[in-house]
Motif scaffolding. Structure first.
Motif, PDB file in Angstrom:
ATOM      1  N   ARG A   2       0.782  -1.201  -0.147  1.00  0.00           N
ATOM      2  CA  ARG A   2       0.358  -0.235  -0.027  1.00  0.00           C
ATOM      3  C   ARG A   2       0.158   1.346   0.252  1.00  0.00           C
ATOM      4  O   ARG A   2       0.565   1.968  -0.829  1.00  0.00           O
ATOM      5  CB  ARG A   2      -1.316   0.042   1.245  1.00  0.00           C
ATOM      6  N   GLY A  25     -12.779   1.658  -1.441  1.00  0.00           N
ATOM      7  CA  GLY A  25     -11.962   0.596  -0.748  1.00  0.00           C
ATOM      8  C   GLY A  25     -11.633   0.487   0.715  1.00  0.00           C
ATOM      9  O   GLY A  25     -11.109  -0.028   0.430  1.00  0.00           O
ATOM     10  N   ASP A  37     -17.038   3.906   0.625  1.00  0.00           N
ATOM     11  CA  ASP A  37     -16.644   2.344   1.159  1.00  0.00           C
ATOM     12  C   ASP A  37     -18.139   2.255   1.204  1.00  0.00           C
ATOM     13  O   ASP A  37     -19.070   2.882   1.346  1.00  0.00           O
ATOM     14  CB  ASP A  37     -15.883   2.309   2.644  1.00  0.00           C
ATOM     15  N   ASP A  82     -21.549   2.746  -3.015  1.00  0.00           N
ATOM     16  CA  ASP A  82     -21.110   1.591  -3.804  1.00  0.00           C
ATOM     17  C   ASP A  82     -20.099   2.597  -4.320  1.00  0.00           C
ATOM     18  O   ASP A  82     -20.662   3.286  -5.541  1.00  0.00           O
ATOM     19  CB  ASP A  82     -22.297   1.499  -4.705  1.00  0.00           C
ATOM     20  N   ALA A  83     -18.687   2.361  -5.002  1.00  0.00           N
ATOM     21  CA  ALA A  83     -17.919   3.377  -5.374  1.00  0.00           C
ATOM     22  C   ALA A  83     -17.527   3.194  -6.847  1.00  0.00           C
ATOM     23  O   ALA A  83     -17.808   4.179  -7.909  1.00  0.00           O
ATOM     24  CB  ALA A  83     -17.095   2.623  -5.196  1.00  0.00           C
ATOM     25  N   HIS A  94      -6.279  -0.031  -3.122  1.00  0.00           N
ATOM     26  CA  HIS A  94      -5.726  -1.234  -2.447  1.00  0.00           C
ATOM     27  C   HIS A  94      -6.574  -3.087  -2.294  1.00  0.00           C
ATOM     28  O   HIS A  94      -7.344  -2.547  -0.912  1.00  0.00           O
ATOM     29  CB  HIS A  94      -4.969  -0.614  -0.982  1.00  0.00           C
TER      30      HIS A  94
END
Ligand SMILES: C[S@@+](CC[C@H](N)C(=O)[O-])C[C@H]1O[C@@H](n2cnc3c(N)ncnc32)[C@H](O)[C@@H]1O
Length: 222
Positions: free
Chosen positions: A35, A52, A75, A103-104, A119
């Motif tokens: 990350r 997320g 997220d 909801d992305a 990530h």
């Protein structure tokens, strides 16, 4: 946290508290190393979109590495967002964070961003969802960077072993969260289709883990 943009409860809610421990037991420090691998290259970011990000370990590190950045963390799991907020509150950087419970794949920020970070998130999505997500994000990131960490199928001779590891992870997340995705999406083709260029890659665990840095707007000459 802004008003919820989704009424769905997420299977990731029940993992939020134990998530970092589960990760540490299975992969030690390796995922966090992925990350933060490209953090030294994005310290000048101003407006970041974290999709997320889970319990916010990357978010907390980004806020330190990029002192001017404002983060929008999206997220689907309210509990993950709470964990993220607690973490950044502890470091006193929460004023630079906005959380969005959505909801992305169906949400976009109003303005432009110069950094996108995902990530171990794209692997939760189908190829179609990844394509829709990248198409939308490109509109809001005409000239910026995208930092990605992902699992990958390693090259031979570890191809079958890495396939088994990835398959095992999908099985575990399917049972624990109800996630339906069962294979890694081809996000690289989608990114290329939408004008992102991969400028750096770093692999770990013999190719099972990848950190990638992508850039948009290179061909536009802007
Ligand atoms: C496998 S976890 C990864 C978390 C974190 N990025 C990390 O590096 O560990 C996936 C995260 O994405 C979130 N997520 C999954 N599908 C999502 C979606 N469609 N929209 C927004 N968040 C989603 C989950 O709630 C979870 O926090």
């Amino acid at each position: 946290m802004s008003a919820p943009q989704t009424s769905r409860t997420s299977g990731f809610d029940k993992l939020a508290q134990a998530y970092s421990w589960m990760e540490y037991v299975s992969f030690g420090p390796m995922l966090q190393r992925c990350r933060v691998h490209f953090l030294p290259f994005v310290g000048d970011a101003r407006q970041a979109l974290l999709l997320g990000d889970g319990d916010g370990r990357f978010c907390a590190a980004l806020l330190v590495a990029a002192p001017q950045v404002h983060v929008m963390a999206v997220d689907e799991s309210a509990r993950m967002l709470q964990a993220l907020l607690h973490r950044v509150e502890r470091s006193g950087n929460n004023r630079r964070v906005t959380t969005v419970h959505a909801d992305a794949t169906a949400w976009l920020p109003d303005g432009e961003v110069d950094l996108v970070c995902t990530h171990f998130f794209l692997d939760c999505l189908s190829d179609d969802d990844v394509e829709a997500l990248i198409k939308g994000v490109r509109l809001r990131c005409p000239r910026g960077r995208w930092v990605i960490s992902e699992f990958a199928v390693a090259p031979a001779p570890l191809k079958w072993l890495s396939r088994a590891v990835v398959g095992g992870l999908y099985l575990a997340f399917g049972v624990l969260t109800g996630m339906r995705t069962r294979r890694l999406p081809d996000y690289a083709s989608s990114l290329c289709r939408h004008g992102f260029v991969c400028t750096a890659v770093h692999t770990r665990m013999l190719g099972l883990l990848r950190s990638e840095l992508w850039q948009s707007g290179l061909a536009d000459g802007k």
